[in-house]
Design a protein around this motif. Structure first.
Motif, PDB file in Angstrom:
ATOM      1  N   ALA A   1       3.486  15.185 -13.011  1.00 51.48           N
ATOM      2  CA  ALA A   1       2.493  15.827 -13.871  1.00 51.48           C
ATOM      3  C   ALA A   1       2.372  17.313 -13.548  1.00 51.48           C
ATOM      4  CB  ALA A   1       1.143  15.137 -13.708  1.00 51.48           C
ATOM      5  N   THR A   2       2.393  17.660 -12.272  1.00 54.80           N
ATOM      6  CA  THR A   2       2.313  19.058 -11.864  1.00 54.80           C
ATOM      7  C   THR A   2       3.534  19.830 -12.335  1.00 54.80           C
ATOM      8  OG1 THR A   2       1.021  18.442  -9.931  1.00 54.80           O
ATOM      9  CG2 THR A   2       2.063  20.604  -9.889  1.00 54.80           C
ATOM     10  N   LEU A   3       4.701  19.249 -12.186  1.00 57.56           N
ATOM     11  CA  LEU A   3       5.931  19.902 -12.620  1.00 57.56           C
ATOM     12  C   LEU A   3       5.934  20.113 -14.131  1.00 57.56           C
ATOM     13  CD1 LEU A   3       8.713  20.982 -11.808  1.00 57.56           C
ATOM     14  CD2 LEU A   3       9.599  18.686 -12.164  1.00 57.56           C
ATOM     15  N   ALA A   4       5.507  19.113 -14.888  1.00 54.87           N
ATOM     16  CA  ALA A   4       5.441  19.243 -16.341  1.00 54.87           C
ATOM     17  C   ALA A   4       4.447  20.331 -16.742  1.00 54.87           C
ATOM     18  CB  ALA A   4       5.053  17.909 -16.974  1.00 54.87           C
TER      19      ALA A   4
ATOM     20  N   ARG B   1       0.832  -1.205   0.000  1.00 57.10           N
ATOM     21  CA  ARG B   1       0.000   0.000   0.000  1.00 57.10           C
ATOM     22  C   ARG B   1       0.868   1.256   0.000  1.00 57.10           C
ATOM     23  NH1 ARG B   1      -4.768   0.302   4.156  1.00 57.10           N
ATOM     24  NH2 ARG B   1      -5.451  -1.324   2.757  1.00 57.10           N
ATOM     25  N   ALA B   2       1.940   1.241   0.773  1.00 59.80           N
ATOM     26  CA  ALA B   2       2.849   2.393   0.806  1.00 59.80           C
ATOM     27  C   ALA B   2       3.525   2.584  -0.545  1.00 59.80           C
ATOM     28  CB  ALA B   2       3.890   2.206   1.896  1.00 59.80           C
ATOM     29  N   THR B   3       3.863   1.492  -1.203  1.00 61.50           N
ATOM     30  CA  THR B   3       4.489   1.580  -2.524  1.00 61.50           C
ATOM     31  C   THR B   3       3.521   2.166  -3.544  1.00 61.50           C
ATOM     32  OG1 THR B   3       5.843  -0.346  -2.003  1.00 61.50           O
ATOM     33  CG2 THR B   3       5.653   0.247  -4.318  1.00 61.50           C
ATOM     34  N   VAL B   4       2.270   1.742  -3.492  1.00 61.95           N
ATOM     35  CA  VAL B   4       1.259   2.268  -4.418  1.00 61.95           C
ATOM     36  C   VAL B   4       1.042   3.756  -4.176  1.00 61.95           C
ATOM     37  CG1 VAL B   4      -1.186   2.168  -5.040  1.00 61.95           C
ATOM     38  CG2 VAL B   4       0.125   0.060  -4.773  1.00 61.95           C
ATOM     39  N   LEU B   5       0.934   4.167  -2.911  1.00 60.66           N
ATOM     40  CA  LEU B   5       0.730   5.585  -2.603  1.00 60.66           C
ATOM     41  C   LEU B   5       1.928   6.427  -3.022  1.00 60.66           C
ATOM     42  CD1 LEU B   5      -1.011   5.399   0.887  1.00 60.66           C
ATOM     43  CD2 LEU B   5      -2.020   6.013  -1.309  1.00 60.66           C
TER      44      LEU B   5
ATOM     45  N   THR C   1       3.984   5.749  -5.459  1.00 56.77           N
ATOM     46  CA  THR C   1       3.962   5.804  -6.920  1.00 56.77           C
ATOM     47  C   THR C   1       2.945   6.829  -7.414  1.00 56.77           C
ATOM     48  OG1 THR C   1       4.588   3.476  -6.997  1.00 56.77           O
ATOM     49  CG2 THR C   1       3.657   4.419  -9.002  1.00 56.77           C
ATOM     50  N   LEU C   2       1.774   6.856  -6.811  1.00 57.71           N
ATOM     51  CA  LEU C   2       0.753   7.837  -7.203  1.00 57.71           C
ATOM     52  C   LEU C   2       1.204   9.259  -6.900  1.00 57.71           C
ATOM     53  CD1 LEU C   2      -2.520   6.040  -6.071  1.00 57.71           C
ATOM     54  CD2 LEU C   2      -1.703   6.403  -8.409  1.00 57.71           C
ATOM     55  N   PHE C   3       1.845   9.453  -5.747  1.00 58.77           N
ATOM     56  CA  PHE C   3       2.344  10.772  -5.387  1.00 58.77           C
ATOM     57  C   PHE C   3       3.433  11.222  -6.358  1.00 58.77           C
ATOM     58  CE2 PHE C   3       5.310  13.468  -2.983  1.00 58.77           C
ATOM     59  CZ  PHE C   3       4.450  14.518  -2.688  1.00 58.77           C
ATOM     60  N   LEU C   4       4.312  10.320  -6.719  1.00 59.49           N
ATOM     61  CA  LEU C   4       5.380  10.647  -7.664  1.00 59.49           C
ATOM     62  C   LEU C   4       4.811  10.999  -9.032  1.00 59.49           C
ATOM     63  CD1 LEU C   4       8.433  10.789  -8.167  1.00 59.49           C
ATOM     64  CD2 LEU C   4       8.354   8.374  -8.774  1.00 59.49           C
ATOM     65  N   ALA C   5       3.814  10.270  -9.483  1.00 54.24           N
ATOM     66  CA  ALA C   5       3.191  10.562 -10.779  1.00 54.24           C
ATOM     67  C   ALA C   5       2.480  11.912 -10.756  1.00 54.24           C
ATOM     68  CB  ALA C   5       2.209   9.448 -11.144  1.00 54.24           C
TER      69      ALA C   5
END
Length: 58
Positions: free
Chosen positions: A31-34, A17-21, A23-27
């Motif tokens: 996206a925000t930075l781009a 669950r921590a890995t999924v969260l 990954t979502l935060f990183l994505a």
């Protein structure tokens, strides 16, 4: 029927669950930075057109 206790199926990784969260935060961060770097933000704060400048006061 056997008298042996049932074995549970293998449990998922506790950190899944921590890995999924993460990954979502990183994505979302990427996206925000781009979006900002590609100019999608268009100055969220607009300055009034009739604001006096500091150079005119001196």
């Amino acid at each position: 029927m056997t008298t042996e206790p049932r074995t549970r199926p293998p449990a998922r990784d506790r950190d899944h669950r921590a890995t999924v969260l993460a990954t979502l935060f990183l994505a979302a961060s990427a996206a925000t930075l781009a979006y900002v770097l590609l100019g999608g933000h268009h100055d969220a704060v607009e300055l009034p057109a009739d604001a006096p400048s500091n150079a005119a006061r001196g």
